[in-house]
Design a protein around this motif. Sequence first.
Motif, short mmCIF file in Angstrom:
data_model
loop_
_atom_site.label_atom_id
_atom_site.label_comp_id
_atom_site.label_asym_id
_atom_site.label_seq_id
_atom_site.Cartn_x
_atom_site.Cartn_y
_atom_site.Cartn_z
N ASP A 115 -6.74 -0.16 -6.27
CA ASP A 115 -5.30 -0.44 -6.14
C ASP A 115 -4.89 -1.77 -6.79
O ASP A 115 -4.26 -2.62 -6.15
N PRO A 173 -1.94 -1.52 6.96
CA PRO A 173 -2.36 -0.61 5.88
C PRO A 173 -3.14 0.60 6.37
O PRO A 173 -3.11 1.65 5.72
N GLU A 174 -3.83 0.48 7.50
CA GLU A 174 -4.65 1.59 7.98
C GLU A 174 -3.98 2.38 9.11
O GLU A 174 -4.60 3.28 9.67
N TRP A 208 0.80 -1.22 0.00
CA TRP A 208 0.00 0.00 0.00
C TRP A 208 0.83 1.27 0.00
O TRP A 208 0.30 2.37 -0.15
N ASP A 226 -5.13 -8.76 0.92
CA ASP A 226 -3.76 -9.09 1.35
C ASP A 226 -3.54 -10.58 1.08
O ASP A 226 -3.99 -11.43 1.85
N TYR A 237 -8.02 -4.21 0.31
CA TYR A 237 -7.59 -2.88 -0.12
C TYR A 237 -8.65 -2.23 -0.99
O TYR A 237 -9.64 -2.86 -1.37
N SER A 238 -8.44 -0.98 -1.30
CA SER A 238 -9.33 -0.29 -2.23
C SER A 238 -9.34 -1.03 -3.55
O SER A 238 -8.28 -1.48 -4.03
#
Length: 481
Positions: A450, A125-126, A51, A431, A446-447
Amino acid sequence: MNKNLLCVLCAVFACVQARVGALTVDSAAFFHEYEPPREKSYVMNVAVKDWGPVIDSAVVYLGKNVPASAVNAQDFSVGVFGAAAGDKIDIVTGFLDVESAFLSDEYGNEALDGIYVTLHFKTHPEDSLCNPFVSFPVSILKKGVKSLWIKNSALSLNCSEMSAVNCAAVSKFKASFSVTDETVSYYAYFLPEARSESESAAKIPLVVWLHGISEGGTDALAPLLASRIGDLSNDEMQRQFGEGGAAILVPQARTSWLESTTKDAFGNNIWVPVDIDGTVKSIKEKMTGWLSGKFAFRGKEREEEKAPSATVSIYTIALRNLIGEFIENHGEIDENRVYIMGFSAGGYMAVNMCLQYPDFFAAAVPVSEVFPNSKLTSRDIASLSKMPLWFVHSADDSVAKIAKYDGATVQRLVAEGAKDVHYTLYNCIVDSDGVYFDEDGNVFQYSGHDAFIPLFRDEVSESIDGETVSLFEWLSSKSRK
């Protein structure tokens, strides 16, 4: 929405992007080989995850030999300082979780004794705290690099002096710029080292990677940290390009590749996703339909459909000149094996370049591309259908919906008879290591935009002629001659 209002919003968006893109750090702090910590200091090691960039670890100078048993992860407190314009702000914004700690040499290799300790941090990631850059909306590069305050009372350690930032993903690249016709183009590049006389004599392909909308500016570091493009310089990936590997060129747009030559009512360059023609046309059609129900019109009940016109980026010529100059300056590059790849806005630009220079590129890989299908003419589709293309996207992308972009375009290419067009469409991007989870305990998702994540993990493949072929194997096989 009123057309003038749309124009204003477009202009404001462009100004915001241009301003944010200018807030960069000194890339010289990253473009170098590994530097060990100096006395009474630490080095911060930055890694590029799926990310983006994270504070991965730190190697700290202890100044004295301690037994391995004295080093325990839970004894360390690692505060994170913010930064502005390169100056440290003495306010701890949070604390990193130390995942592991061990005695090491100055390069972070585990050792039985020594005067250095290496700390590895937990990342997610966040978790914005583990991002090495001071937070600022939109732009991947910020006003400055964060710094750490590392303490351990059991070891009498109190260290807040950072001597270097190391980033393996960037260390093999160099940054430069080119000036043509008063246009300055910033870029990063990688050239493989010759492994033998036969390899040094062989021509190698060139991979051009075009960044997304957030990485514009005047610091070539940003596009390298936004994704794992740096992984293409690794030996394993380089071997996929055959003898000698491949050169990598990562240009940077000052604003965004999406800024087109089309002008709005105020003379500003329109950004591609703001489809003013389509919006105004929709409003006009609705109004015409309403009026038709109220009044009896003579003559044409509806205007003829306006033919689509492909938008052209203002960076088109500058980018072509940069690529040409780079090839000219590096004689080892095979001009018949130039591959163009790009994500989001960079995916738009990849398609744009293929349309403007149909005989120059050997293949293209648009990822989550945002070239509106409505802007591609039948002639454009006919031209693109002759080129090897591999699109990568995710069906749940809410930023670039496939029905408006490559999903519709690929259908037209297939109908046109394209012989070498491929489309890898994921349901979602997760992931794939199963290391990160969301708050409900599910594997982290994820978005959908991406789709570069599976690309640089070398997970994109397709069955071609009965054999499973990876995208990079396919790419490296393409040549204009």
